[in-house]
Design a protein around this motif. Structure first.
Motif, mmCIF file in Angstrom:
data_model
loop_
_atom_site.group_PDB
_atom_site.id
_atom_site.type_symbol
_atom_site.label_atom_id
_atom_site.label_comp_id
_atom_site.label_asym_id
_atom_site.label_seq_id
_atom_site.Cartn_x
_atom_site.Cartn_y
_atom_site.Cartn_z
ATOM 1 N N ILE A 8 12.263 -25.151 -71.149
ATOM 2 C CA ILE A 8 12.054 -25.374 -72.579
ATOM 3 C C ILE A 8 11.178 -26.619 -72.721
ATOM 4 C CG2 ILE A 8 13.207 -25.893 -74.775
ATOM 5 C CD1 ILE A 8 15.703 -24.513 -73.594
ATOM 6 N N PRO A 9 10.129 -26.533 -73.492
ATOM 7 C CA PRO A 9 9.242 -27.702 -73.657
ATOM 8 C C PRO A 9 10.046 -28.935 -74.101
ATOM 9 C CG PRO A 9 8.285 -25.777 -74.714
ATOM 10 C CD PRO A 9 9.667 -25.395 -74.276
ATOM 11 N N GLY A 10 9.737 -30.054 -73.454
ATOM 12 C CA GLY A 10 10.400 -31.313 -73.810
ATOM 13 C C GLY A 10 11.640 -31.591 -72.968
ATOM 14 N N THR A 11 12.057 -30.619 -72.149
ATOM 15 C CA THR A 11 13.234 -30.823 -71.300
ATOM 16 C C THR A 11 12.815 -31.629 -70.067
ATOM 17 O OG1 THR A 11 14.097 -28.663 -71.963
ATOM 18 C CG2 THR A 11 15.073 -29.670 -70.009
ATOM 19 N N PRO A 12 13.546 -32.736 -69.775
ATOM 20 C CA PRO A 12 13.168 -33.511 -68.583
ATOM 21 C C PRO A 12 13.462 -32.726 -67.304
ATOM 22 C CG PRO A 12 15.174 -34.397 -69.562
ATOM 23 C CD PRO A 12 14.678 -33.295 -70.479
ATOM 24 N N LEU A 13 12.580 -32.846 -66.335
ATOM 25 C CA LEU A 13 12.755 -32.164 -65.064
ATOM 26 C C LEU A 13 13.667 -32.990 -64.153
ATOM 27 C CD1 LEU A 13 9.109 -31.006 -64.334
ATOM 28 C CD2 LEU A 13 10.988 -29.642 -65.255
ATOM 29 N N THR A 14 14.542 -32.314 -63.429
ATOM 30 C CA THR A 14 15.440 -32.981 -62.494
ATOM 31 C C THR A 14 15.158 -32.437 -61.101
ATOM 32 O OG1 THR A 14 17.152 -33.075 -64.193
ATOM 33 C CG2 THR A 14 17.854 -33.454 -61.929
ATOM 34 N N ASP A 15 14.918 -33.362 -60.169
ATOM 35 C CA ASP A 15 14.696 -32.974 -58.774
ATOM 36 C C ASP A 15 16.054 -32.914 -58.085
ATOM 37 O OD1 ASP A 15 13.886 -32.505 -56.210
ATOM 38 O OD2 ASP A 15 12.744 -34.354 -55.990
ATOM 39 N N ILE A 16 16.546 -31.678 -57.847
ATOM 40 C CA ILE A 16 17.873 -31.543 -57.246
ATOM 41 C C ILE A 16 17.903 -31.992 -55.792
ATOM 42 C CG2 ILE A 16 18.573 -29.702 -58.817
ATOM 43 C CD1 ILE A 16 18.082 -27.725 -56.487
ATOM 44 N N PHE A 17 16.721 -32.152 -55.166
ATOM 45 C CA PHE A 17 16.655 -32.585 -53.772
ATOM 46 C C PHE A 17 16.320 -34.066 -53.655
ATOM 47 C CE2 PHE A 17 15.317 -28.045 -53.596
ATOM 48 C CZ PHE A 17 16.448 -27.579 -52.969
ATOM 49 N N SER B 260 15.990 -21.179 -45.086
ATOM 50 C CA SER B 260 15.939 -19.976 -45.909
ATOM 51 C C SER B 260 16.617 -20.210 -47.260
ATOM 52 C CB SER B 260 16.612 -18.820 -45.171
ATOM 53 O OG SER B 260 16.660 -17.672 -45.971
ATOM 54 N N LEU B 261 17.782 -20.843 -47.226
ATOM 55 C CA LEU B 261 18.486 -21.128 -48.482
ATOM 56 C C LEU B 261 17.701 -22.092 -49.370
ATOM 57 C CD1 LEU B 261 22.162 -21.448 -47.194
ATOM 58 C CD2 LEU B 261 21.242 -19.650 -48.668
ATOM 59 N N LEU B 262 17.084 -23.097 -48.762
ATOM 60 C CA LEU B 262 16.274 -24.035 -49.544
ATOM 61 C C LEU B 262 15.072 -23.329 -50.175
ATOM 62 C CD1 LEU B 262 16.335 -27.211 -47.276
ATOM 63 C CD2 LEU B 262 17.476 -26.892 -49.465
ATOM 64 N N ASN B 263 14.469 -22.398 -49.449
ATOM 65 C CA ASN B 263 13.354 -21.626 -50.014
ATOM 66 C C ASN B 263 13.817 -20.766 -51.187
ATOM 67 O OD1 ASN B 263 11.364 -22.616 -48.315
ATOM 68 N ND2 ASN B 263 11.700 -21.041 -46.771
ATOM 69 N N ILE B 264 14.982 -20.143 -51.032
ATOM 70 C CA ILE B 264 15.521 -19.321 -52.123
ATOM 71 C C ILE B 264 15.794 -20.187 -53.344
ATOM 72 C CG2 ILE B 264 17.544 -17.980 -52.859
ATOM 73 C CD1 ILE B 264 17.657 -16.893 -49.948
ATOM 74 N N ILE B 265 16.396 -21.354 -53.126
ATOM 75 C CA ILE B 265 16.684 -22.265 -54.247
ATOM 76 C C ILE B 265 15.383 -22.705 -54.898
ATOM 77 C CG2 ILE B 265 17.536 -24.572 -54.837
ATOM 78 C CD1 ILE B 265 19.728 -24.128 -52.703
#
Length: 92
Positions: free
Chosen positions: A79-88, A64-69
């Protein structure tokens, strides 16, 4: 006479044998150690059931917490140009 059970000892008594040791009726019955053994196993079964229910509950809470996150992070404007970070780290 041959008695067998999980808490009984296997004992052979022959009426024709000239054994100076007499076996009293009921002396082959369950001892207090066997009752304690059964009680311990019943308590362990209860503990095991509670642990399993707790683990299932915690798994449900974590999902449930992972779904909420996940929902929260997907609604954050990027913001365009911002690199994406996979927190998992790609694990979920």
């Amino acid at each position: 006479l041959l008695l067998r059970s999980s808490c009984y000892l296997t004992v052979s008594v022959f009426a024709a044998a000239a054994d100076p040791v007499s076996v009293l009726p009921g002396s082959l019955g369950r001892g207090s150690w066997c009752d304690e053994h059964d009680t311990i196993h019943k308590r362990l079964d209860i503990i095991e059931e509670k642990v399993m229910k707790t683990v299932e509950h915690l798994e449900s809470e974590v999902k449930s917490l992972l779904n909420i996150i996940n929902e929260t992070t997907s609604n954050i404007p990027i913001i365009p140009g911002t690199p994406l970070t996979d927190i998992f780290d790609g694990q979920y």
